[in-house]
Design a protein around this motif. Structure first.
Motif, mmCIF file in Angstrom:
data_model
loop_
_atom_site.group_PDB
_atom_site.id
_atom_site.type_symbol
_atom_site.label_atom_id
_atom_site.label_comp_id
_atom_site.label_asym_id
_atom_site.label_seq_id
_atom_site.Cartn_x
_atom_site.Cartn_y
_atom_site.Cartn_z
ATOM 1 N N VAL A 117 0.821 -1.347 -0.119
ATOM 2 C CA VAL A 117 0.075 -0.060 -0.116
ATOM 3 C C VAL A 117 0.987 1.259 0.056
ATOM 4 C CG1 VAL A 117 -2.028 -0.956 1.066
ATOM 5 C CG2 VAL A 117 -0.035 -0.136 2.518
ATOM 6 N N ASN A 118 0.328 2.268 -0.367
ATOM 7 C CA ASN A 118 1.151 3.597 -0.566
ATOM 8 C C ASN A 118 0.393 4.743 -0.034
ATOM 9 O OD1 ASN A 118 3.139 5.442 -1.544
ATOM 10 N ND2 ASN A 118 2.270 5.672 -3.558
ATOM 11 N N LEU A 119 0.887 5.441 0.592
ATOM 12 C CA LEU A 119 0.549 6.862 1.039
ATOM 13 C C LEU A 119 0.840 7.900 -0.070
ATOM 14 C CD1 LEU A 119 -1.178 8.849 2.968
ATOM 15 C CD2 LEU A 119 1.046 9.094 4.081
ATOM 16 N N HIS A 120 -0.266 8.465 -0.616
ATOM 17 C CA HIS A 120 -0.118 9.428 -1.796
ATOM 18 C C HIS A 120 -0.686 10.586 -1.423
ATOM 19 C CE1 HIS A 120 0.995 10.704 -5.628
ATOM 20 N NE2 HIS A 120 -0.138 11.039 -6.075
ATOM 21 N N PHE A 121 -0.085 11.890 -1.656
ATOM 22 C CA PHE A 121 -0.639 13.102 -1.021
ATOM 23 C C PHE A 121 -1.287 13.783 -2.151
ATOM 24 C CE2 PHE A 121 3.180 11.919 1.545
ATOM 25 C CZ PHE A 121 2.647 12.049 2.756
ATOM 26 N N SER A 122 -2.397 13.220 -2.834
ATOM 27 C CA SER A 122 -3.367 14.033 -3.539
ATOM 28 C C SER A 122 -4.272 13.138 -3.377
ATOM 29 C CB SER A 122 -2.662 13.939 -5.101
ATOM 30 O OG SER A 122 -3.188 12.799 -5.719
ATOM 31 N N ASP A 123 -5.662 13.820 -4.149
ATOM 32 C CA ASP A 123 -7.086 13.265 -4.281
ATOM 33 C C ASP A 123 -7.177 12.376 -5.830
ATOM 34 O OD1 ASP A 123 -9.549 12.786 -3.806
ATOM 35 O OD2 ASP A 123 -10.319 14.889 -4.075
ATOM 36 N N LEU A 124 -6.493 10.994 -5.718
ATOM 37 C CA LEU A 124 -6.420 10.435 -6.675
ATOM 38 C C LEU A 124 -7.850 10.313 -7.318
ATOM 39 C CD1 LEU A 124 -4.019 7.694 -5.432
ATOM 40 C CD2 LEU A 124 -3.482 9.275 -7.054
ATOM 41 N N PRO A 125 -7.758 10.351 -8.678
ATOM 42 C CA PRO A 125 -6.789 10.265 -9.732
ATOM 43 C C PRO A 125 -6.242 11.581 -10.017
ATOM 44 C CG PRO A 125 -8.902 10.278 -10.721
ATOM 45 C CD PRO A 125 -9.209 10.081 -9.498
ATOM 46 N N ARG A 126 -6.512 12.398 -9.423
ATOM 47 C CA ARG A 126 -5.881 13.889 -9.746
ATOM 48 C C ARG A 126 -4.509 13.791 -9.236
ATOM 49 N NH1 ARG A 126 -7.048 18.797 -11.858
ATOM 50 N NH2 ARG A 126 -6.331 20.808 -10.837
ATOM 51 N N TRP A 127 -3.539 14.299 -9.924
ATOM 52 C CA TRP A 127 -1.990 14.636 -9.511
ATOM 53 C C TRP A 127 -1.397 13.285 -9.006
ATOM 54 C CZ3 TRP A 127 -1.568 18.512 -12.040
ATOM 55 C CH2 TRP A 127 -2.208 19.464 -12.054
ATOM 56 N N ARG A 128 -1.512 12.482 -10.018
ATOM 57 C CA ARG A 128 -0.597 11.105 -9.987
ATOM 58 C C ARG A 128 0.669 11.773 -10.268
ATOM 59 N NH1 ARG A 128 -4.396 6.914 -13.579
ATOM 60 N NH2 ARG A 128 -5.977 6.623 -12.164
ATOM 61 N N GLY A 129 1.614 10.935 -9.623
ATOM 62 C CA GLY A 129 3.135 11.523 -10.027
ATOM 63 C C GLY A 129 4.015 12.131 -8.849
ATOM 64 N N ALA A 130 4.946 12.479 -9.086
ATOM 65 C CA ALA A 130 6.031 12.758 -8.073
ATOM 66 C C ALA A 130 5.845 13.950 -7.255
ATOM 67 C CB ALA A 130 7.289 12.864 -8.701
ATOM 68 N N ALA A 131 5.058 14.864 -7.638
ATOM 69 C CA ALA A 131 4.961 16.059 -6.994
ATOM 70 C C ALA A 131 3.706 16.636 -6.773
ATOM 71 C CB ALA A 131 5.683 17.350 -7.672
ATOM 72 N N PRO A 132 2.471 15.822 -6.321
ATOM 73 C CA PRO A 132 1.125 16.030 -6.235
ATOM 74 C C PRO A 132 0.682 17.424 -5.400
ATOM 75 C CG PRO A 132 1.648 14.223 -4.846
ATOM 76 C CD PRO A 132 3.038 14.548 -5.588
ATOM 77 N N VAL A 133 1.363 17.563 -4.091
ATOM 78 C CA VAL A 133 1.140 18.823 -3.439
ATOM 79 C C VAL A 133 1.615 20.059 -3.956
ATOM 80 C CG1 VAL A 133 1.932 19.788 -1.185
ATOM 81 C CG2 VAL A 133 1.293 17.389 -1.382
ATOM 82 N N GLN A 134 2.829 20.170 -4.886
ATOM 83 C CA GLN A 134 3.191 21.404 -5.547
ATOM 84 C C GLN A 134 2.322 21.591 -6.643
ATOM 85 O OE1 GLN A 134 4.721 18.476 -4.438
ATOM 86 N NE2 GLN A 134 7.004 19.115 -4.188
ATOM 87 N N TRP A 135 1.798 20.686 -7.534
ATOM 88 C CA TRP A 135 0.902 20.863 -8.402
ATOM 89 C C TRP A 135 -0.676 21.322 -8.034
ATOM 90 C CZ3 TRP A 135 1.860 22.160 -13.271
ATOM 91 C CH2 TRP A 135 3.145 21.848 -13.715
ATOM 92 N N ALA A 136 -1.004 20.797 -6.869
ATOM 93 C CA ALA A 136 -2.221 21.129 -6.639
ATOM 94 C C ALA A 136 -2.297 22.588 -6.100
ATOM 95 C CB ALA A 136 -2.613 20.220 -5.250
ATOM 96 N N ILE A 137 -1.283 23.150 -5.697
ATOM 97 C CA ILE A 137 -0.874 24.429 -4.978
ATOM 98 C C ILE A 137 -0.911 25.294 -6.283
ATOM 99 C CG2 ILE A 137 0.482 26.079 -4.028
ATOM 100 C CD1 ILE A 137 0.924 24.145 -1.760
ATOM 101 N N ARG A 138 -0.092 24.832 -7.085
ATOM 102 C CA ARG A 138 0.279 25.777 -8.508
ATOM 103 C C ARG A 138 -0.922 25.799 -9.133
ATOM 104 N NH1 ARG A 138 5.427 26.169 -10.206
ATOM 105 N NH2 ARG A 138 5.815 26.982 -12.514
ATOM 106 N N GLU A 139 -1.969 24.935 -9.238
ATOM 107 C CA GLU A 139 -3.055 24.963 -10.157
ATOM 108 C C GLU A 139 -4.183 25.672 -9.569
ATOM 109 O OE1 GLU A 139 -3.380 24.380 -13.701
ATOM 110 O OE2 GLU A 139 -1.082 24.597 -13.167
ATOM 111 N N GLY A 140 -4.051 25.861 -8.298
ATOM 112 C CA GLY A 140 -5.033 26.666 -7.449
ATOM 113 C C GLY A 140 -6.185 25.822 -6.901
ATOM 114 N N ASP A 141 -5.843 24.611 -6.793
ATOM 115 C CA ASP A 141 -6.974 23.580 -6.107
ATOM 116 C C ASP A 141 -7.448 24.076 -4.936
ATOM 117 O OD1 ASP A 141 -6.464 22.111 -8.411
ATOM 118 O OD2 ASP A 141 -5.735 20.465 -7.463
ATOM 119 N N ALA A 142 -8.629 23.974 -4.428
ATOM 120 C CA ALA A 142 -9.069 24.610 -3.284
ATOM 121 C C ALA A 142 -8.978 23.338 -2.370
ATOM 122 C CB ALA A 142 -10.470 24.844 -3.342
ATOM 123 N N THR A 143 -9.056 22.104 -2.855
ATOM 124 C CA THR A 143 -8.950 21.100 -1.638
ATOM 125 C C THR A 143 -7.857 20.178 -2.312
ATOM 126 O OG1 THR A 143 -10.861 19.853 -2.599
ATOM 127 C CG2 THR A 143 -11.006 21.423 -0.654
#
Length: 314
Positions: free
Chosen positions: A104-130
């Motif tokens: 099992v893997n702990l992934h820091f995004s709301d899958l399937p949004r932001w699969r990959g290496a930098a999910p927190v960074q892209w959520a902030i960059r794209e202005g996601d509210a949550t």
């Protein structure tokens, strides 16, 4: 449960500590090899390796899990479950099948949004509210497995580092709940949606460039997305670079993009819409300082402009 844990950076440490303090047994920790840091380029073990060593747990430091040697070492553990948090490498199919309950893997995004290496960074960059932290079953695809647990997280004005730290702390108990559920046979995994898939590539140095040609809100998100790494910067006249810490967007329309307004207490820079009030900055070759302190020493004239469209020499 007899567990193999794979992780490397600080974000993986809370989950490892939670597992070590639980009734489960961490039989092996896999992490990346020591990395060079600082001006002296001294080799330092990963944060996960340091915690595991203090706990007396066997540690395997490797850049790949594809070698026969590491495969045999993992198989010899005879684990019930593998747990991954930001290890930094792919787990090959043969290794995925070794633990009784898989990985099992702990992934820091709301899958399937932001699969990959930098999910927190892209959520902030794209202005996601949550966003969300998800514990999912690892499979061959990149972050495509069924999800056991999802916890929504609201995004405020945190930097990527601050948000990741908070999610890593909260995610530790989330992982432990899933491990307990797998042991009890009560854990249920739900397939990810086939829509809303986005990918979060690792951010590079160029992604931290602040041109001041976008709106203040967009430039603010860029800065927060690359703080602390790889870091934000802009270009001064003459082509020198200045590092930028987190700034504050404000509504105003009297400054052109890149134009400075300097008062005794602050430095504001115009954007295509609004302006940014600079916080900490670091001119080339100097330490971090308050922007107003820099202005008092540098005494920039009224014609100075920051940023602009990056040219070949920048």
């Amino acid at each position: 449960m007899r567990i193999i844990f794979a992780g490397t950076p600080d974000a993986a440490v809370p989950t490892l500590r939670a597992l070590l303090a639980s009734s489960h047994e961490v039989a092996l920790v896999i992490t990346r090899p020591p990395a060079r840091r600082g001006r002296g380029k001294t080799l330092y073990p990963s944060p996960v390796a340091e915690v595991a060593a203090r706990a007396g747990v066997e540690v395997a430091e490797t850049t790949t899990l594809k070698s026969t040697q590491i495969g045999e070492r993992i198989a010899a553990v005879d684990a019930d479950l593998g747990v991954v948090v930001a290890y930094g490498g792919l787990i090959p199919p043969a290794v995925l099948q070794m633990p009784t309950h898989g990985w099992v893997n702990l992934h820091f995004s709301d899958l399937p949004r932001w699969r990959g290496a930098a999910p927190v960074q892209w959520a902030i960059r794209e202005g996601d509210a949550t966003t969300a932290s998800c514990v999912f079953r690892l499979e061959e695809g990149l972050d495509t497995g069924d999800v056991y647990s999802r916890v929504e997280v609201r995004i405020g004005r945190e930097s990527a580092g601050e948000l990741l730290d908070a999610m890593a702390q909260a995610g530790a108990s989330q992982v432990l709940d899933v491990v307990d559920g797998l042991q009890a046979g009560t854990a249920v995994a739900v397939a990810q949606s086939e829509t809303g898939i986005t990918h979060a590539r690792r951010l590079e140095h160029a992604d931290g460039y602040v041109s001041f040609t976008r709106s203040a809100e967009e430039e603010d998100r860029i800065i927060r997305s690359v703080t602390p790494n790889p870091g934000a910067y802009t270009i001064l006249p003459g082509g020198t670079r200045m590092k930028l810490g987190v700034a504050t967007p404000v509504e105003r329309d009297d400054l052109e993009p890149g134009q400075l307004e300097i008062t005794k207490k602050q430095v504001s820079v115009g954007c295509s819409g609004g302006a940014l009030v600079l916080g900490q900055i670091a001119p080339a070759g100097k330490s971090w300082m308050d922007a107003a302190a820099w202005a008092r020493g540098a005494r920039p004239d009224d014609t100075m402009r920051f940023g602009g469209v990056m040219g070949d020499g920048q």
